[in-house]
Design a protein around this motif. Sequence first.
Motif, PDB file in Angstrom:
ATOM      1  N   PRO A  24       0.811  -1.219   0.000  1.00  0.00           N
ATOM      2  CA  PRO A  24       0.000   0.000   0.000  1.00  0.00           C
ATOM      3  C   PRO A  24       0.850   1.277   0.000  1.00  0.00           C
ATOM      4  O   PRO A  24       0.425   2.300  -0.511  1.00  0.00           O
ATOM      5  N   ASN A  25       2.063   1.198   0.560  1.00  0.00           N
ATOM      6  CA  ASN A  25       2.954   2.367   0.565  1.00  0.00           C
ATOM      7  C   ASN A  25       3.333   2.811  -0.843  1.00  0.00           C
ATOM      8  O   ASN A  25       3.696   3.964  -1.051  1.00  0.00           O
ATOM      9  N   THR A  30      -5.196  -4.722  -3.312  1.00  0.00           N
ATOM     10  CA  THR A  30      -5.504  -6.123  -3.575  1.00  0.00           C
ATOM     11  C   THR A  30      -7.006  -6.244  -3.866  1.00  0.00           C
ATOM     12  O   THR A  30      -7.818  -5.514  -3.289  1.00  0.00           O
ATOM     13  N   ALA A  31      -7.322  -7.134  -4.773  1.00  0.00           N
ATOM     14  CA  ALA A  31      -8.719  -7.379  -5.149  1.00  0.00           C
ATOM     15  C   ALA A  31      -9.234  -8.570  -4.356  1.00  0.00           C
ATOM     16  O   ALA A  31      -8.667  -9.657  -4.424  1.00  0.00           O
ATOM     17  N   ARG A  74      -5.700   0.239   3.921  1.00  0.00           N
ATOM     18  CA  ARG A  74      -6.032   1.199   4.977  1.00  0.00           C
ATOM     19  C   ARG A  74      -7.084   0.613   5.911  1.00  0.00           C
ATOM     20  O   ARG A  74      -7.918  -0.176   5.492  1.00  0.00           O
ATOM     21  N   ASP A  75      -7.038   1.042   7.175  1.00  0.00           N
ATOM     22  CA  ASP A  75      -8.032   0.584   8.142  1.00  0.00           C
ATOM     23  C   ASP A  75      -9.295   1.433   8.030  1.00  0.00           C
ATOM     24  O   ASP A  75      -9.414   2.279   7.139  1.00  0.00           O
ATOM     25  N   VAL A  81      -2.322   0.173   7.337  1.00  0.00           N
ATOM     26  CA  VAL A  81      -2.023  -0.845   8.333  1.00  0.00           C
ATOM     27  C   VAL A  81      -0.566  -1.275   8.184  1.00  0.00           C
ATOM     28  O   VAL A  81       0.052  -1.067   7.145  1.00  0.00           O
ATOM     29  N   VAL A  82      -0.003  -1.871   9.235  1.00  0.00           N
ATOM     30  CA  VAL A  82       1.381  -2.323   9.182  1.00  0.00           C
ATOM     31  C   VAL A  82       1.491  -3.550   8.289  1.00  0.00           C
ATOM     32  O   VAL A  82       0.531  -4.297   8.099  1.00  0.00           O
ATOM     33  N   SER A  83       2.668  -3.768   7.752  1.00  0.00           N
ATOM     34  CA  SER A  83       2.934  -4.932   6.922  1.00  0.00           C
ATOM     35  C   SER A  83       2.804  -6.181   7.784  1.00  0.00           C
ATOM     36  O   SER A  83       3.471  -6.295   8.818  1.00  0.00           O
TER      37      SER A  83
END
Length: 109
Positions: A24-25, A30-31, A74-75, A81-83
């Motif tokens: 995400p960074n 993801t689907a 993302r939350d 969120v963390v990896s």
Amino acid sequence: ANSTDEYAENSIAGLNSQPRLFSPNRGEETAISFRLNEPGDVTIGIYNIAGRLRRSFEGKNLFSGNHVFWWDGRDNKGILVVSNVYLIMVKTKIIILGMTKAGFKIASM
């Protein structure tokens, strides 16, 4: 299990996420895909390995067939969120002869 329990348990098929590894960074997503065997409402929960809900999505009155929800990492507060490893749980709510039944499937990412 009786036929309505089997029906509810089989209301979701083919739960998957692609790509399973994403960043995400770097703007990757993801689907989350699945097939509903009957129309209904769907709740998707993404949980960390400690079992804490990090993100949820809702789909109302979805048709039977294939569906895709995109997760940007993302939350529910919009924070990345963390990896880590996350679990996806998809729950359905379907009406069978006036009774409400829930079915769910879990997949790891």
